[in-house]
Design an enzyme around this catalytic site. Structure first.
Site, PDB file in Angstrom:
ATOM      1  CE1 TYR A 153      70.619  22.502  53.253  1.00  0.00           C
ATOM      2  CE2 TYR A 153      68.339  22.434  53.992  1.00  0.00           C
ATOM      3  CZ  TYR A 153      69.626  22.916  54.122  1.00  0.00           C
ATOM      4  OH  TYR A 153      69.916  23.804  55.134  1.00  0.00           O
ATOM      5  CG  ASP A 179      66.107  14.488  55.813  1.00  0.00           C
ATOM      6  OD1 ASP A 179      65.086  14.797  56.453  1.00  0.00           O
ATOM      7  OD2 ASP A 179      66.923  15.322  55.385  1.00  0.00           O
ATOM      8  CE  LYS A 238      61.833  21.677  56.154  1.00  0.00           C
ATOM      9  NZ  LYS A 238      62.091  23.024  55.736  1.00  0.00           N
TER      10      LYS A 238
HETATM   11  C1  LIG Z   1      64.845  17.229  53.766  1.00  0.00           C
HETATM   12  C2  LIG Z   1      65.391  18.245  54.717  1.00  0.00           C
HETATM   13  N1  LIG Z   1      66.200  17.845  55.708  1.00  0.00           N
HETATM   14  C3  LIG Z   1      66.690  18.716  56.601  1.00  0.00           C
HETATM   15  C4  LIG Z   1      66.388  20.054  56.517  1.00  0.00           C
HETATM   16  C5  LIG Z   1      66.946  21.013  57.527  1.00  0.00           C
HETATM   17  O1  LIG Z   1      65.935  21.440  58.365  1.00  0.00           O
HETATM   18  P1  LIG Z   1      66.091  22.801  59.208  1.00  0.00           P
HETATM   19  O2  LIG Z   1      66.005  23.926  58.242  1.00  0.00           O
HETATM   20  O3  LIG Z   1      64.958  22.735  60.192  1.00  0.00           O
HETATM   21  O4  LIG Z   1      67.427  22.737  59.883  1.00  0.00           O
HETATM   22  C6  LIG Z   1      65.554  20.510  55.504  1.00  0.00           C
HETATM   23  C7  LIG Z   1      65.208  21.942  55.410  1.00  0.00           C
HETATM   24  O5  LIG Z   1      64.574  22.407  54.486  1.00  0.00           O
HETATM   25  C8  LIG Z   1      65.047  19.581  54.566  1.00  0.00           C
HETATM   26  O6  LIG Z   1      64.255  19.969  53.567  1.00  0.00           O
END
Ligand SMILES: Cc1ncc(COP(=O)(O)O)c(C=O)c1O
Length: 457
Positions: free
Chosen positions: A165, A267, A295
């Site tokens: 994700y 990511d 985060k």
């Molecule tokens: C690995 C990863 N990338 C991107 C995101 C997206 O982040 P946001 O919810 O701040 O848009 C998340 C969200 O849980 C994530 O776990």
């Protein structure tokens, strides 16, 4: 385990789920009332679809230190961490001070403030990447990463890992949590939209490969010569419990992307500044072209960042890629991020995570063997989880094979036992903060032991 034993255990699991759900619902009447009144004005009765989970959304009142308090006054050790944000814990004095002093001097100008330089320099030092930009969420960070890959190469296709994700923009809302009937063959998984509203034309630009499989990536590069802009990957996959990279996997991605003139983006929205000061980039010793953060880097405020090489970020420097946003580098976020990174999440914080993590891993591993459970515990830095499988999960398809009911039932035991964890049981992780104590960590192990004992009957 003999089949009859397994059948008995699954029947018992279903009974325990029913029992624990009833306890859960009885403890939180106020959450029930708030959910009902919210449905009149909030679509679905919550502010994000992922806040709505079985048995029902828990409405929160406040947090302090390692604890959160729900709308019914129940207190929990918070290992949810707001989906992996709260490495500093709640209302940390350094964050309160930084944010309070910034609030009193104005919270938004849409012009840079001095703290943004300090935050960028700290991130450059931690991740070994020279140039940074800020945004407001993990979704924005990975969206910028995909745009930058395309801007830097002039190519349209991207490679994404099955099951990972990366947020909710079109290019990456592809093959996230899809079921067996949709995902296609293992070596060449189907590209499947993971939500309605994603145009097929964009889904088709995202090629899917399994995690930990370099042959599948090689195949994609061979099939689409000079057409792949880059590969986006969580260096430690954290949407399927925790799936570490096989030895040599990240190095292999580094080498393949270089050989094919493509960009490698990590990511690190979940792993960045939580698994090590410099995230998985530091921990695994492989430096990508781009790192996406969000985060935990923001000390609890909405945040996001993208860092990269001179080469790729040069597209911004030269004005070829417009990385923009009204709230980018917002002063309140920058003040909190500076305090979190420079004052709180320093060496002692990571030693603290290690002490607590080691106790949790050894405690859970002892429980697993005492009750002969088909489960294992995996953890990095502030994060960890129990996976209910006898064999190690290496990719999304292994994860899909794990029976959801174990994770869900365990989650209910933790919740009713006073430990708040992210919903969805098997997919998420615990998240420690600098304000958690050994007693907090031990409560998780104790609840796990209660669950294990009752499963075994
Ligand atoms: C690995 C990863 N990338 C991107 C995101 C997206 O982040 P946001 O919810 O701040 O848009 C998340 C969200 O849980 C994530 O776990």
């Amino acid at each position: 385990m003999a089949l009859t034993g397994e059948t008995t255990q699954l029947k018992r699991l279903d009974e325990l789920i029913d029992k624990q759900q009833a306890i859960f619902l009885a403890r939180q009447p106020r959450s029930g009332e708030l959910g009902a009144s919210a449905r009149r004005s909030l679509a679905g009765g919550a502010t994000s679809s992922w806040q709505i989970a079985e048995p029902r959304a828990v409405w929160m009142s406040h947090g302090k230190g390692s604890r959160v308090f729900d709308a019914d006054g129940n207190q929990y050790v918070d290992l949810h961490g707001g989906y992996g944000v709260n490495a500093v814990g709640h209302a940390h004095p350094k964050i309160v001070e930084a944010v309070s002093s910034r609030v009193a001097r104005g919270t938004h100008f849409a012009q840079p403030t001095e703290e943004s330089i300090e935050v960028a320099e700290e991130l450059a030092r931690r991740f070994g990447l020279p140039l940074w930009r800020f945004c407001n969420s993990g979704t924005e960070a990975t969206m910028d990463a995909v745009h930058l890959m395309r801007a830097a190469t002039g190519r349209d296709l991207i490679v994404k890992i099955e099951g990972c994700y990366h947020g909710h923009h079109d290019s990456v809302q592809v093959s996230v949590l899809n079921g067996w009937d949709e995902i296609g063959p293992e070596l060449r998984p189907a590209s499947v939209a993971s939500s309605s509203g994603i145009p097929q034309a964009l889904v088709d630009l995202t090629l899917i490969v399994p995690f930990n499989d370099l042959d599948a990536v090689r195949l994609r590069f061979d099939e689409h010569p000079d057409r792949i802009a880059g590969v986006i990957v969580e260096p430690i996959m954290m949407n399927a419990g925790i799936v570490p990279p096989d030895s040599g996997y990240l190095e292999g991605l580094r080498e393949l992307t270089r050989r094919h003139g493509a960009v490698l983006a990590f990511d690190e929205v979940k792993t960045g500044v939580t698994v090590a000061p410099g995230g998985a980039t530091e921990l695994m010793g492989v430096t990508p072209d781009l790192v996406c953060l969000a985060k935990a880097m923001g000390g609890g405020l909405p945040c996001g960042a993208i860092g990269g090489t001179e080469d790729v970020m040069g597209t911004i420097v030269r004005g070829e890629y417009e990385q923009v946003g009204t709230f980018n580098g917002n002063p309140l976020t920058m003040a909190a991020a500076r305090a979190a990174l420079v004052e709180v999440l320093q060496d002692e914080a990571y030693r603290h995570f290690a002490r607590l993590r080691e106790g949790m891993v050894s405690g859970c591993t002892a429980v697993t063997s005492r009750y002969d459970l088909s489960a294992y515990t995996v953890a990095f830095g502030a994060k960890g989880c129990v996976t209910f499988s006898s064999r190690r999960v290496r990719n999304y398809r292994d994860f899909l094979s794990v029976d959801d009911r174990y994770g869900y039932c365990h989650w209910l035991y933790q919740h009713n036992g006073g430990v708040f964890l992210p919903p969805w049981g098997k997919a998420e992780q615990w998240m420690l903060s600098v304000q958690h104590s050994e007693e907090d960590a031990q409560l998780f192990v104790d609840n796990f032991a209660t669950f294990a004992e009752e499963i075994r009957g």
